[in-house]
Enzyme design. Structure first.
Site, PDB file in Angstrom:
ATOM      1  N   ALA A   1      31.253  26.680  55.468  1.00 45.59           N
ATOM      2  CA  ALA A   1      31.428  25.324  56.002  1.00 45.59           C
ATOM      3  C   ALA A   1      30.855  24.272  55.069  1.00 45.59           C
ATOM      4  O   ALA A   1      31.515  23.277  54.773  1.00 45.59           O
ATOM      5  CB  ALA A   1      30.774  25.224  57.371  1.00 45.59           C
TER       6      ALA A   1
ATOM      7  N   GLY B   1      29.499  22.843  51.485  1.00 45.32           N
ATOM      8  CA  GLY B   1      29.578  23.119  50.050  1.00 45.32           C
ATOM      9  C   GLY B   1      28.779  22.108  49.248  1.00 45.32           C
ATOM     10  O   GLY B   1      28.302  21.095  49.777  1.00 45.32           O
ATOM     11  N   LEU B   2      28.661  22.384  47.952  1.00 41.24           N
ATOM     12  CA  LEU B   2      27.952  21.479  47.041  1.00 41.24           C
ATOM     13  C   LEU B   2      28.970  20.667  46.252  1.00 41.24           C
ATOM     14  O   LEU B   2      29.810  21.237  45.552  1.00 41.24           O
ATOM     15  CB  LEU B   2      27.100  22.306  46.062  1.00 41.24           C
ATOM     16  CG  LEU B   2      26.428  21.499  44.940  1.00 41.24           C
ATOM     17  CD1 LEU B   2      25.356  20.574  45.509  1.00 41.24           C
ATOM     18  CD2 LEU B   2      25.843  22.429  43.888  1.00 41.24           C
TER      19      LEU B   2
ATOM     20  N   ASP C   1      32.076  22.819  44.932  1.00 43.06           N
ATOM     21  CA  ASP C   1      33.289  22.025  44.732  1.00 43.06           C
ATOM     22  C   ASP C   1      33.275  21.441  43.316  1.00 43.06           C
ATOM     23  O   ASP C   1      32.434  20.615  43.000  1.00 43.06           O
ATOM     24  CB  ASP C   1      33.351  20.888  45.759  1.00 43.06           C
ATOM     25  CG  ASP C   1      34.641  20.103  45.617  1.00 43.06           C
ATOM     26  OD1 ASP C   1      35.685  20.625  46.060  1.00 43.06           O
ATOM     27  OD2 ASP C   1      34.620  18.998  45.038  1.00 43.06           O
TER      28      ASP C   1
ATOM     29  N   TYR D   1      35.637  16.155  36.377  1.00 39.46           N
ATOM     30  CA  TYR D   1      34.208  15.835  36.495  1.00 39.46           C
ATOM     31  C   TYR D   1      33.479  16.085  35.162  1.00 39.46           C
ATOM     32  O   TYR D   1      32.344  15.632  34.988  1.00 39.46           O
ATOM     33  CB  TYR D   1      33.526  16.618  37.626  1.00 39.46           C
ATOM     34  CG  TYR D   1      34.116  16.361  39.007  1.00 39.46           C
ATOM     35  CD1 TYR D   1      34.918  15.242  39.259  1.00 39.46           C
ATOM     36  CD2 TYR D   1      33.876  17.226  40.065  1.00 39.46           C
ATOM     37  CE1 TYR D   1      35.462  15.019  40.514  1.00 39.46           C
ATOM     38  CE2 TYR D   1      34.417  17.000  41.325  1.00 39.46           C
ATOM     39  CZ  TYR D   1      35.216  15.897  41.540  1.00 39.46           C
ATOM     40  OH  TYR D   1      35.761  15.676  42.788  1.00 39.46           O
TER      41      TYR D   1
ATOM     42  N   LYS E   1      40.090  21.666  40.721  1.00 41.49           N
ATOM     43  CA  LYS E   1      41.239  20.778  40.982  1.00 41.49           C
ATOM     44  C   LYS E   1      42.012  20.461  39.713  1.00 41.49           C
ATOM     45  O   LYS E   1      41.425  20.278  38.644  1.00 41.49           O
ATOM     46  CB  LYS E   1      40.745  19.460  41.619  1.00 41.49           C
ATOM     47  CG  LYS E   1      39.753  19.664  42.745  1.00 41.49           C
ATOM     48  CD  LYS E   1      39.379  18.393  43.459  1.00 41.49           C
ATOM     49  CE  LYS E   1      38.173  18.611  44.362  1.00 41.49           C
ATOM     50  NZ  LYS E   1      36.880  18.388  43.701  1.00 41.49           N
TER      51      LYS E   1
ATOM     52  N   HIS F   1      44.526  17.354  42.690  1.00 44.46           N
ATOM     53  CA  HIS F   1      43.413  16.432  42.934  1.00 44.46           C
ATOM     54  C   HIS F   1      43.883  15.133  43.610  1.00 44.46           C
ATOM     55  O   HIS F   1      43.259  14.666  44.556  1.00 44.46           O
ATOM     56  CB  HIS F   1      42.721  16.127  41.599  1.00 44.46           C
ATOM     57  CG  HIS F   1      41.310  15.680  41.727  1.00 44.46           C
ATOM     58  ND1 HIS F   1      40.349  15.994  40.790  1.00 44.46           N
ATOM     59  CD2 HIS F   1      40.671  14.938  42.664  1.00 44.46           C
ATOM     60  CE1 HIS F   1      39.191  15.460  41.160  1.00 44.46           C
ATOM     61  NE2 HIS F   1      39.359  14.812  42.287  1.00 44.46           N
TER      62      HIS F   1
HETATM   63  N1  NAP Z   1      38.944  15.109  45.967  1.00 42.50           N
HETATM   64  C1  NAP Z   1      38.507  13.919  45.602  1.00 42.50           C
HETATM   65  O1  NAP Z   1      39.280  13.025  45.215  1.00 42.50           O
HETATM   66  C2  NAP Z   1      37.036  13.646  45.710  1.00 42.50           C
HETATM   67  C3  NAP Z   1      36.582  12.307  45.682  1.00 42.50           C
HETATM   68  C4  NAP Z   1      35.214  12.065  45.832  1.00 42.50           C
HETATM   69  C5  NAP Z   1      34.338  13.140  45.983  1.00 42.50           C
HETATM   70  N2  NAP Z   1      34.812  14.434  45.960  1.00 42.50           N
HETATM   71  C6  NAP Z   1      33.880  15.603  46.094  1.00 42.50           C
HETATM   72  O2  NAP Z   1      32.983  15.354  47.178  1.00 42.50           O
HETATM   73  C7  NAP Z   1      31.638  15.430  46.711  1.00 42.50           C
HETATM   74  C8  NAP Z   1      30.742  14.526  47.530  1.00 42.50           C
HETATM   75  O3  NAP Z   1      31.169  13.189  47.513  1.00 42.50           O
HETATM   76  P1  NAP Z   1      30.413  12.016  46.733  1.00 42.50           P
HETATM   77  O4  NAP Z   1      29.681  12.598  45.583  1.00 42.50           O
HETATM   78  O5  NAP Z   1      31.428  10.966  46.503  1.00 42.50           O
HETATM   79  O6  NAP Z   1      29.427  11.392  47.815  1.00 42.50           O
HETATM   80  P2  NAP Z   1      28.304  11.904  48.837  1.00 42.50           P
HETATM   81  O7  NAP Z   1      28.130  13.366  48.771  1.00 42.50           O
HETATM   82  O8  NAP Z   1      28.617  11.260  50.127  1.00 42.50           O
HETATM   83  O9  NAP Z   1      27.011  11.149  48.256  1.00 42.50           O
HETATM   84  C9  NAP Z   1      26.390  11.574  47.079  1.00 42.50           C
HETATM   85  C10 NAP Z   1      25.198  10.664  46.833  1.00 42.50           C
HETATM   86  O10 NAP Z   1      24.251  10.810  47.893  1.00 42.50           O
HETATM   87  C11 NAP Z   1      22.968  11.159  47.394  1.00 42.50           C
HETATM   88  N3  NAP Z   1      22.408  12.115  48.375  1.00 42.50           N
HETATM   89  C12 NAP Z   1      22.648  13.445  48.471  1.00 42.50           C
HETATM   90  N4  NAP Z   1      22.013  13.980  49.523  1.00 42.50           N
HETATM   91  C13 NAP Z   1      21.336  12.971  50.123  1.00 42.50           C
HETATM   92  C14 NAP Z   1      20.500  12.902  51.251  1.00 42.50           C
HETATM   93  N5  NAP Z   1      20.218  13.984  51.981  1.00 42.50           N
HETATM   94  N6  NAP Z   1      19.962  11.690  51.594  1.00 42.50           N
HETATM   95  C15 NAP Z   1      20.236  10.592  50.846  1.00 42.50           C
HETATM   96  N7  NAP Z   1      21.032  10.588  49.752  1.00 42.50           N
HETATM   97  C16 NAP Z   1      21.579  11.781  49.401  1.00 42.50           C
HETATM   98  C17 NAP Z   1      23.208  11.758  46.034  1.00 42.50           C
HETATM   99  O11 NAP Z   1      22.134  11.516  45.161  1.00 42.50           O
HETATM  100  P3  NAP Z   1      21.239  12.736  44.528  1.00 42.50           P
HETATM  101  O12 NAP Z   1      22.127  13.571  43.684  1.00 42.50           O
HETATM  102  O13 NAP Z   1      20.205  11.991  43.735  1.00 42.50           O
HETATM  103  O14 NAP Z   1      20.653  13.476  45.701  1.00 42.50           O
HETATM  104  C18 NAP Z   1      24.449  11.006  45.566  1.00 42.50           C
HETATM  105  O15 NAP Z   1      24.089   9.777  44.964  1.00 42.50           O
HETATM  106  C19 NAP Z   1      31.773  15.034  45.230  1.00 42.50           C
HETATM  107  O16 NAP Z   1      30.623  15.364  44.496  1.00 42.50           O
HETATM  108  C20 NAP Z   1      33.010  15.803  44.854  1.00 42.50           C
HETATM  109  O17 NAP Z   1      32.704  17.185  44.654  1.00 42.50           O
HETATM  110  C21 NAP Z   1      36.144  14.679  45.851  1.00 42.50           C
END
Ligand code: NAP
Length: 303
Positions: A3, A5-6, A32, A37, A66, A99
């Site tokens: 459920a 993932g990283l 993920d 990336y 992706k 993607h």
């Molecule tokens: N398919 C697509 O088009 C697509 C688009 C966007 C994202 N993604 C995937 O989804 C993943 C997650 O999305 P995202 O990176 O956009 O955003 P997110 O996971 O919602 O937010 C990441 C941010 O939150 C911080 N963070 C992590 N855990 C936290 C916590 N417990 N409390 C407070 N802040 C926290 C992280 O900083 P630290 O690292 O300093 O903890 C980072 O700056 C991506 O890494 C990627 O693998 C896919």
């Protein structure tokens, strides 16, 4: 698919390998990744180190990657997944996704006139390549990302192997209930990206709402003696979706994983569900410069 993932987008080189090793040590079994990336080589080194140290076996991990926008077209898919597999030092992926439904001629979006419309480069053609790599056992499952109901419907009409996953932005401000119902009926699992609302990321839109500071979220966190991040991740899992929070910080990696132990009540879920305002942090504007065949309307097929 496990459920939780990283996420690894914007997990910088020089940090991401350590984060993956720490995540595996803590118990993460779903990672993920994506070619765009730019960090799959370092992730591959970390995976190899984890296997060699006996921390985890390959078959215990779920690895997603992706196909980037410049690799649409059925002849391009196999070389693209082979490059990703070489970088990740793996024989197979668990899941390979298209993607974005946005074919491009080059890697980055800033080159004028580089987009290909979906008439010039149909998704159905790219999907043939996805089916080929599935049948060649280079990946165990195939799916899509950022696909609307309209685009999923069109794909389901022509697919020999249906997409098994749609990875989309999802959190309490963007609950996407209609998409969830459609995907459930079609047996398409949802992975929830940006599940925390990107609290610390530098490129959030100006005036973006602070999901983790919402009084509804913080009040529920207080009741459960947990953190706001754990509340929104538990919300995603309670709905049957798979959130993939990104962190390279060991404390937050552990915090996010422990959200699996939070049991939200029906009243908590109802309160969180009321936050929905169809707000996108990743709104796709970068695909809509002047001259692009893409608009926010034909990207999301909404409104
Ligand atoms: N398919 C697509 O088009 C697509 C688009 C966007 C994202 N993604 C995937 O989804 C993943 C997650 O999305 P995202 O990176 O956009 O955003 P997110 O996971 O919602 O937010 C990441 C941010 O939150 C911080 N963070 C992590 N855990 C936290 C916590 N417990 N409390 C407070 N802040 C926290 C992280 O900083 P630290 O690292 O300093 O903890 C980072 O700056 C991506 O890494 C990627 O693998 C896919």
């Amino acid at each position: 698919m496990p459920a939780l993932g990283l996420g690894t987008w914007q997990a910088p080189k020089g940090e991401v390998g350590q984060a993956v090793l720490e995540a595996i040590r803590l118990g993460y079994r779903h990672i993920d990744c994506a070619a765009i990336y730019g960090n799959e080589k370092e992730i591959g080194e970390a995976l190899e180190a984890a296997f060699q140290a006996g921390d985890v076996r390959r078959e215990e991990l779920w690895i997603t990657s992706k196909l980037w926008n410049n690799r649409h077209g059925h002849h391009n898919v196999r070389p693209a997944i082979e490059k990703t597999l070489a970088d990740l030092r793996l024989d197979y992926l668990d899941l390979y996704l298209i993607h974005w439904p946005v074919p491009m001629k080059y890697v980055v979006p800033h080159v004028p006139n580089q987009f290909l419309s979906l008439e010039e480069q149909p998704i159905a053609d790219t999907w043939l390549g996805m089916e080929e790599v599935l049948e060649a056992d280079l990946t165990k499952h195939i799916g899509v990302s950022n696909f609307s109901i309209k685009k999923l419907t069109q794909l389901l009409e022509v697919a020999r192997h249906n997409p098994e996953v749609n990875q989309v932005e999802m959190h309490p401000l963007l609950a996407q209930n209609t998409l969830c119902r459609f995907c459930e009926a079609e047996k398409i699992h949802i992975t929830a990206y940006t599940p925390l609302g990107r609290p610390a990321a530098g490129d959030r839109p100006a005036n973006a709402p602070e999901l983790l500071e919402s009084p509804v979220v913080t009040a529920i966190a207080e009741q459960h003696q947990c953190t706001p991040a754990q509340v929104v991740l538990a919300w995603a899992m309670e709905r049957g979706t798979a959130p993939i929070p990104k962190s390279t910080n060991p404390r937050r990696l552990a915090e996010n994983l422990a959200s699996q132990n939070i049991a939200l009540t029906d009243a908590d879920m109802a309160a969180l569900n009321k936050l929905d305002r169809h707000y996108r942090y990743v709104d796709g504007t970068f695909w809509t410069p002047p001259g692009s065949p893409y608009t926010l309307q034909n990207l999301w097929d909404e409104g």
